[in-house]
Design a protein around this motif. Structure first.
Motif, short mmCIF file in Angstrom:
data_model
loop_
_atom_site.label_atom_id
_atom_site.label_comp_id
_atom_site.label_asym_id
_atom_site.label_seq_id
_atom_site.Cartn_x
_atom_site.Cartn_y
_atom_site.Cartn_z
N THR A 59 0.83 -1.21 0.00
CA THR A 59 0.00 0.00 0.00
C THR A 59 0.86 1.25 0.00
O THR A 59 0.69 2.15 -0.84
CB THR A 59 -0.93 0.02 1.22
N ASN B 60 -7.29 6.00 -1.87
CA ASN B 60 -6.80 4.69 -1.44
C ASN B 60 -6.52 4.68 0.06
O ASN B 60 -6.79 3.69 0.75
CB ASN B 60 -5.52 4.32 -2.21
N VAL B 61 -5.98 5.78 0.58
CA VAL B 61 -5.74 5.91 2.02
C VAL B 61 -7.06 6.01 2.77
O VAL B 61 -7.26 5.37 3.82
CB VAL B 61 -4.86 7.15 2.31
N GLY C 237 -8.97 2.71 3.30
CA GLY C 237 -8.40 1.93 4.40
C GLY C 237 -8.77 2.51 5.75
O GLY C 237 -9.08 1.76 6.69
N SER D 79 -6.96 -1.47 1.15
CA SER D 79 -6.22 -0.42 0.45
C SER D 79 -5.32 -1.01 -0.63
O SER D 79 -5.23 -0.48 -1.74
CB SER D 79 -5.38 0.40 1.43
N THR D 80 -4.66 -2.12 -0.30
CA THR D 80 -3.78 -2.77 -1.27
C THR D 80 -4.55 -3.19 -2.51
O THR D 80 -4.08 -3.02 -3.64
CB THR D 80 -3.09 -4.00 -0.64
N ASN E 103 1.42 2.99 -3.76
CA ASN E 103 0.63 4.23 -3.82
C ASN E 103 1.50 5.40 -4.28
O ASN E 103 1.02 6.34 -4.92
CB ASN E 103 0.01 4.53 -2.46
N SER F 66 -7.91 -3.60 6.89
CA SER F 66 -8.05 -2.30 6.21
C SER F 66 -6.87 -2.04 5.28
O SER F 66 -7.05 -1.50 4.18
CB SER F 66 -8.18 -1.18 7.23
N GLN F 67 -5.67 -2.44 5.69
CA GLN F 67 -4.51 -2.31 4.81
C GLN F 67 -4.66 -3.21 3.59
O GLN F 67 -4.28 -2.85 2.47
CB GLN F 67 -3.22 -2.66 5.55
#
Length: 450
Positions: free
Chosen positions: A155, A174-175, A178, A211-212, A159, A207-208
């Motif tokens: 992530t 994206n942040v 998450g 985002s990934t 990113n 949550s990570q």
């Protein structure tokens, strides 16, 4: 058509318009990250019966997590500017190879860091200050968190390559995805299922992971100028090593934060006791806001600087830097002015304790005395990274923190009458010397840009 518009933003749009379109989402992403951490701590601190010990235990993991994220910076903060430079040259194929090689390194680091934390995690947490009362919470959190190291590395690492294309709004989203996922899962796993610290760690990992998925999905679809291709995910020595060298400066800046924090706390505990350490905690919180604004501005400028360096559009590079410098100095001056004129009001935001507010009122004016010029240091040092000047950026990081600041923290209280104020003075003195070194160095480089 959309890709052509994005290229025009980096190459031809008016610099102020392009800069603020890139910088505002980047600053917002920094704010979301801070809120992310605050909400986590709020949930953990309210665990019935053990909230205080659990919060202390998870607090011990913060330096370890910062160290893990610094490895992502080592790869991505060097790789992303390199990719932007290649895009500016019109060589997207080489830029994609840079991203692929950096992805390979992120995968290797993920496996290595996960193994190290699973085997030596408890010992490492003890070294960072976990006590008999808090170690159980620190280990419970870390054992689950480290299983998501792959998601953290990908992530943070990938990113940056979306930001490098000038897509800071996508990076921010994206942040944000998450962060929202984490807040919802904190409530469900900790309050609903009563999982405590383990629930907080699991919420962070999931949550990570979310985002990934968003980051990888974007980089593999048509919306991205750079495509993450399986054939490029391999070790390419001639591409990877320059990226790591360039990323060493931002990675060191993150890693040395732990060393600086430990040095301040150790010295202040010796000379000023708990009150001085508590005051330092407030000062660190203020600096969080400084480091929310300035790195966000730098992230907005990086694609413009790197892309136009590659395109050899030097007038545009210089215009971007000048605007970045004005914004960074203005931001640091504004925060400095508020702290100098209303120190008690600023301190009261973080505590209700009258004695601590009175104590901090004096320490703020000493510790942040040179903050009004700190924007010069940030703008120049990070611009060296964006402009592919690895050795200069690394030197400045080592110079300010390791050679100047940390020794001053321990030397000044021994030679000044007021030992506690001597500790606080280390920051403005190190800043002054560092700025007097950085500004002429960057000016010399800036004049030679043709």
């Amino acid at each position: 058509m959309k890709m052509e518009k994005d290229n025009n933003l980096l190459a031809a749009a008016p610099v102020p318009k392009a800069f603020f379109r890139l910088a505002i989402p980047a600053v917002a992403a920094q704010l979301i990250n801070i809120l992310y951490n605050l909400v986590d701590k709020m949930f953990i601190g309210h665990i019935p019966g053990v909230g205080k010990q659990a919060l202390a235990g998870v607090g011990v993991t913060a330096p370890v997590i910062l160290a893990i994220s610094s490895f992502a910076a080592l790869v991505s903060m060097g790789g992303a500017p390199k990719a932007s430079v290649f895009m500016g040259k019109g060589d997207d194929k080489q830029a994609e190879k840079v991203m692929g090689s950096c992805t390979w390194m992120l995968l290797v680091l993920s496996v290595a860091l996960t193994g190290i934390m699973l085997i030596f995690g408890k010992t490492i947490l003890r070294l960072f200050g976990a006590s008999d009362d808090t170690i159980i919470y620190a280990v419970s959190y870390m054992n689950i968190y480290c299983l998501g190291t792959l998601f953290t590395q990908l992530t943070l690492g990938l990113n940056a390559f979306i930001t490098a294309q000038g897509k800071t709004l996508i990076s921010m989203c994206n942040v944000a995805v998450g962060a929202v996922t984490n807040i919802v899962l904190d409530a469900v796993l900790m309050n609903g299922f009563g999982m405590g610290v383990k629930g907080a760690a699991l919420a962070t990992v999931i949550s990570q992971g979310v985002s990934t998925c968003f980051v990888v999905h974007y980089l593999t679809k048509s919306g991205s100028r750079l495509k993450l291709r399986l054939k490029n995910i391999r070790f390419e020595r001639q591409l990877l090593l320059p990226c790591i060298l360039l990323g060493t400066s931002p990675a060191l800046m993150q890693l040395t934060e732990n060393m600086v924090a430990i040095s301040f706390n150790t010295s202040l505990q010796t000379y000023g006791g708990d009150m001085a350490v508590a005051s330092m905690s407030i000062l660190n919180s203020i600096m969080q806001f400084v480091m929310l604004l300035l790195p966000g501005l730098v992230q907005g400028a990086q694609p413009l600087l790197s892309y136009n360096l590659g395109a050899k559009n030097i007038p545009r590079v210089k215009k971007t830097f000048r605007l970045l410098l004005v914004c960074c100095v203005s931001g640091s001056f504004l925060i400095w002015f508020v702290c100098m004129t209303l120190p008690a009001t600023v301190a009261s935001v973080f505590t209700d304790d009258t004695a601590l507010i009175t104590y901090t009122e004096k320490s703020i004016r000493v510790y942040l005395a040179m903050l009004f010029l700190y924007g010069i240091q940030v703008a120049c040092q990070y611009s060296f990274v964006a402009l592919d000047q690895a050795k200069k950026a690394i030197f400045l990081t080592i110079w300010r923190k390791i050679i100047l600041l940390i020794p001053l923290i321990f030397i000044l209280p021994c030679i000044l009458p007021d030992s506690v104020m001597g500790v606080y003075l280390a920051e403005p003195i190190a800043d002054t010397i560092a700025i007097c070194t950085t500004a002429p160095m960057f000016y010399g480089y800036y004049r030679k840009l043709k």
